[in-house]
Write a protein that holds these residues in place. Structure first.
Motif, PDB file in Angstrom:
ATOM      1  N   ASP A  78     -16.147   1.169  29.783  1.00 29.47           N
ATOM      2  CA  ASP A  78     -15.770   2.568  30.010  1.00 29.47           C
ATOM      3  C   ASP A  78     -14.834   2.993  28.882  1.00 29.47           C
ATOM      4  OD1 ASP A  78     -14.654   4.981  30.800  1.00 29.47           O
ATOM      5  OD2 ASP A  78     -14.210   4.331  32.845  1.00 29.47           O
ATOM      6  N   ILE A  79     -15.311   3.849  27.982  1.00 32.85           N
ATOM      7  CA  ILE A  79     -14.522   4.235  26.816  1.00 32.85           C
ATOM      8  C   ILE A  79     -13.229   4.942  27.218  1.00 32.85           C
ATOM      9  CG2 ILE A  79     -15.715   6.432  26.468  1.00 32.85           C
ATOM     10  CD1 ILE A  79     -14.255   4.084  23.744  1.00 32.85           C
ATOM     11  N   ASP A  80     -13.251   5.712  28.305  1.00 32.66           N
ATOM     12  CA  ASP A  80     -12.030   6.412  28.727  1.00 32.66           C
ATOM     13  C   ASP A  80     -10.941   5.425  29.125  1.00 32.66           C
ATOM     14  OD1 ASP A  80     -13.073   8.945  28.249  1.00 32.66           O
ATOM     15  OD2 ASP A  80     -13.931   9.090  30.262  1.00 32.66           O
ATOM     16  N   GLN A  81     -11.324   4.344  29.758  1.00 34.14           N
ATOM     17  CA  GLN A  81     -10.360   3.316  30.148  1.00 34.14           C
ATOM     18  C   GLN A  81      -9.733   2.663  28.912  1.00 34.14           C
ATOM     19  OE1 GLN A  81     -11.731   0.861  33.369  1.00 34.14           O
ATOM     20  NE2 GLN A  81     -10.505  -0.884  32.717  1.00 34.14           N
ATOM     21  N   VAL A  82     -10.555   2.386  27.920  1.00 41.01           N
ATOM     22  CA  VAL A  82     -10.076   1.773  26.684  1.00 41.01           C
ATOM     23  C   VAL A  82      -9.179   2.732  25.912  1.00 41.01           C
ATOM     24  CG1 VAL A  82     -10.818   0.916  24.433  1.00 41.01           C
ATOM     25  CG2 VAL A  82     -11.972   0.136  26.516  1.00 41.01           C
ATOM     26  N   LEU A  83      -9.604   3.978  25.779  1.00 41.53           N
ATOM     27  CA  LEU A  83      -8.781   4.964  25.070  1.00 41.53           C
ATOM     28  C   LEU A  83      -7.463   5.192  25.801  1.00 41.53           C
ATOM     29  CD1 LEU A  83     -11.502   7.546  23.961  1.00 41.53           C
ATOM     30  CD2 LEU A  83     -10.364   5.799  22.557  1.00 41.53           C
ATOM     31  N   GLY A  84      -7.489   5.118  27.130  1.00 37.52           N
ATOM     32  CA  GLY A  84      -6.261   5.219  27.917  1.00 37.52           C
ATOM     33  C   GLY A  84      -5.322   4.063  27.623  1.00 37.52           C
ATOM     34  N   GLY A  85      -5.877   2.873  27.433  1.00 34.34           N
ATOM     35  CA  GLY A  85      -5.070   1.705  27.086  1.00 34.34           C
ATOM     36  C   GLY A  85      -4.431   1.853  25.716  1.00 34.34           C
ATOM     37  N   ILE A  86      -5.206   2.365  24.756  1.00 33.31           N
ATOM     38  CA  ILE A  86      -4.678   2.579  23.408  1.00 33.31           C
ATOM     39  C   ILE A  86      -3.551   3.610  23.446  1.00 33.31           C
ATOM     40  CG2 ILE A  86      -5.253   3.473  21.114  1.00 33.31           C
ATOM     41  CD1 ILE A  86      -8.096   2.263  21.567  1.00 33.31           C
ATOM     42  N   ALA A  87      -3.768   4.693  24.194  1.00 31.10           N
ATOM     43  CA  ALA A  87      -2.737   5.727  24.311  1.00 31.10           C
ATOM     44  C   ALA A  87      -1.468   5.173  24.954  1.00 31.10           C
ATOM     45  CB  ALA A  87      -3.281   6.907  25.119  1.00 31.10           C
ATOM     46  N   ALA A  88      -1.627   4.302  25.949  1.00 31.64           N
ATOM     47  CA  ALA A  88      -0.465   3.702  26.616  1.00 31.64           C
ATOM     48  C   ALA A  88       0.318   2.822  25.645  1.00 31.64           C
ATOM     49  CB  ALA A  88      -0.916   2.887  27.826  1.00 31.64           C
ATOM     50  N   ALA A  89      -0.386   2.074  24.805  1.00 27.28           N
ATOM     51  CA  ALA A  89       0.289   1.230  23.818  1.00 27.28           C
ATOM     52  C   ALA A  89       1.040   2.082  22.803  1.00 27.28           C
ATOM     53  CB  ALA A  89      -0.731   0.327  23.121  1.00 27.28           C
ATOM     54  N   LYS A  90       0.436   3.195  22.404  1.00 28.09           N
ATOM     55  CA  LYS A  90       1.104   4.106  21.466  1.00 28.09           C
ATOM     56  C   LYS A  90       2.360   4.696  22.104  1.00 28.09           C
ATOM     57  CE  LYS A  90       0.351   8.190  18.591  1.00 28.09           C
ATOM     58  NZ  LYS A  90      -0.614   9.245  18.181  1.00 28.09           N
ATOM     59  N   ARG A  91       2.250   5.136  23.351  1.00 24.34           N
ATOM     60  CA  ARG A  91       3.417   5.691  24.050  1.00 24.34           C
ATOM     61  C   ARG A  91       4.526   4.656  24.202  1.00 24.34           C
ATOM     62  NH1 ARG A  91      -0.498   7.929  27.381  1.00 24.34           N
ATOM     63  NH2 ARG A  91      -0.133   6.326  28.967  1.00 24.34           N
ATOM     64  N   ALA A  92       4.131   3.401  24.415  1.00 25.60           N
ATOM     65  CA  ALA A  92       5.119   2.331  24.575  1.00 25.60           C
ATOM     66  C   ALA A  92       5.875   2.056  23.281  1.00 25.60           C
ATOM     67  CB  ALA A  92       4.436   1.057  25.075  1.00 25.60           C
ATOM     68  N   GLY A  93       5.292   2.466  22.149  1.00 22.42           N
ATOM     69  CA  GLY A  93       5.961   2.289  20.862  1.00 22.42           C
ATOM     70  C   GLY A  93       5.317   1.270  19.948  1.00 22.42           C
ATOM     71  N   MET A  94       4.124   0.797  20.301  1.00 22.12           N
ATOM     72  CA  MET A  94       3.467  -0.211  19.472  1.00 22.12           C
ATOM     73  C   MET A  94       2.669   0.412  18.335  1.00 22.12           C
ATOM     74  SD  MET A  94       2.133  -3.286  21.898  1.00 22.12           S
ATOM     75  CE  MET A  94       2.091  -2.667  23.561  1.00 22.12           C
ATOM     76  N   ALA A  95       2.708  -0.239  17.167  1.00 25.49           N
ATOM     77  CA  ALA A  95       1.808   0.105  16.073  1.00 25.49           C
ATOM     78  C   ALA A  95       0.435  -0.458  16.429  1.00 25.49           C
ATOM     79  CB  ALA A  95       2.305  -0.496  14.763  1.00 25.49           C
ATOM     80  N   ILE A  96      -0.611   0.292  16.056  1.00 24.27           N
ATOM     81  CA  ILE A  96      -1.963  -0.088  16.483  1.00 24.27           C
ATOM     82  C   ILE A  96      -2.891  -0.179  15.283  1.00 24.27           C
ATOM     83  CG2 ILE A  96      -3.984   0.660  17.829  1.00 24.27           C
ATOM     84  CD1 ILE A  96      -1.847   2.069  19.685  1.00 24.27           C
ATOM     85  N   LYS A  97      -3.658  -1.273  15.249  1.00 26.60           N
ATOM     86  CA  LYS A  97      -4.735  -1.401  14.265  1.00 26.60           C
ATOM     87  C   LYS A  97      -6.045  -1.499  15.024  1.00 26.60           C
ATOM     88  CE  LYS A  97      -5.964  -5.142  11.930  1.00 26.60           C
ATOM     89  NZ  LYS A  97      -6.134  -6.213  10.937  1.00 26.60           N
ATOM     90  N   ILE A  98      -7.004  -0.697  14.629  1.00 27.19           N
ATOM     91  CA  ILE A  98      -8.339  -0.714  15.227  1.00 27.19           C
ATOM     92  C   ILE A  98      -9.238  -1.622  14.384  1.00 27.19           C
ATOM     93  CG2 ILE A  98     -10.356   0.666  15.864  1.00 27.19           C
ATOM     94  CD1 ILE A  98      -7.863   1.303  17.550  1.00 27.19           C
ATOM     95  N   ASN A  99      -9.901  -2.566  15.044  1.00 28.70           N
ATOM     96  CA  ASN A  99     -10.909  -3.414  14.408  1.00 28.70           C
ATOM     97  C   ASN A  99     -12.281  -2.907  14.850  1.00 28.70           C
ATOM     98  OD1 ASN A  99      -9.024  -5.112  13.207  1.00 28.70           O
ATOM     99  ND2 ASN A  99      -9.013  -6.524  14.929  1.00 28.70           N
TER     100      ASN A  99
END
Length: 198
Positions: A136-157
């Motif tokens: 479910d792409i919405d679930q995954v995008l929600g996880g990425i957004a949560a990590a960003k809000r938490a303050g983590m730098a994100i790299k997409i593979n």
């Protein structure tokens, strides 16, 4: 730790499980046989191994899988590793599919994780579901957004897949630029038996 070519080893990847909650076509067969749980290293065993490597100069540890967030005690392990930050360890990070990341992002950040890699091959719901077999792409995008809000730098593979997601590469790059994420394009690797042609 120095290898036979004279290179100092400062980076350790630890696979905490072979299990995953997705079945990406290039990675796993749809019906997998996993190791019995009693054959996996315990949290204490992983912690001991990590400690020995830190004592020998490892400064960065990445938790991987399978999908590390399917392992119940992975946050506890992250907290333990986080206790070594500034005491020999510079960074603890993770590679995840982000399927469960919304639930864990704040806890991982609190444990000392400041950066995370997310495996994401498509932002199109239909293509993502096809590649992952049921994701479910919405679930995954929600996880990425949560990590960003938490303050983590994100790299997409993003695994580049001819005829599946190759036309999405420019839009993925633009999305990453807009969100402040890094993007790495990677190729499929012949690891494990699958039912399809890589």
């Amino acid at each position: 730790l120095v290898d036979q070519h004279g290179r100092t080893i400062t980076y350790l990847r630890i696979s905490v499980t072979d299990r995953c909650d997705l079945r990406c076509r290039y990675c796993m067969a749809e019906h997998m046989t996993f190791l019995p749980r009693n054959r996996l290293l315990s949290l204490e065993e992983i912690a001991t191994i990590a400690e020995r490597f830190i004592e020998r100069g490892v400064r960065k540890i990445r938790l991987t899988g399978g999908e590390p967030l399917v392992r119940r005690d992975v946050v506890e392990l992250t907290r333990w590793l986080g206790g070594h930050l500034g005491k020999g360890l510079d960074e603890v990070t993770m590679t995840t599919n982000a399927n469960r990341l919304a639930h864990y992002a704040d806890d991982l950040y609190a444990a000392g994780m400041r950066r995370i890699n997310v495996s994401l091959d498509s932002r199109d719901a239909e293509t993502f579901r096809f590649i992952t077999r049921h994701g479910d792409i919405d679930q995954v995008l929600g996880g990425i957004a949560a990590a960003k809000r938490a303050g983590m730098a994100i790299k997409i593979n993003m695994v580049a897949l001819k005829g599946l997601n190759d036309t999405e590469i420019p839009s993925m790059l633009q999305w990453c630029a807009d969100e402040g994420f890094d993007l790495t394009l990677i190729e499929t690797m012949p690891m494990g038996e699958i039912e399809e042609d890589r």
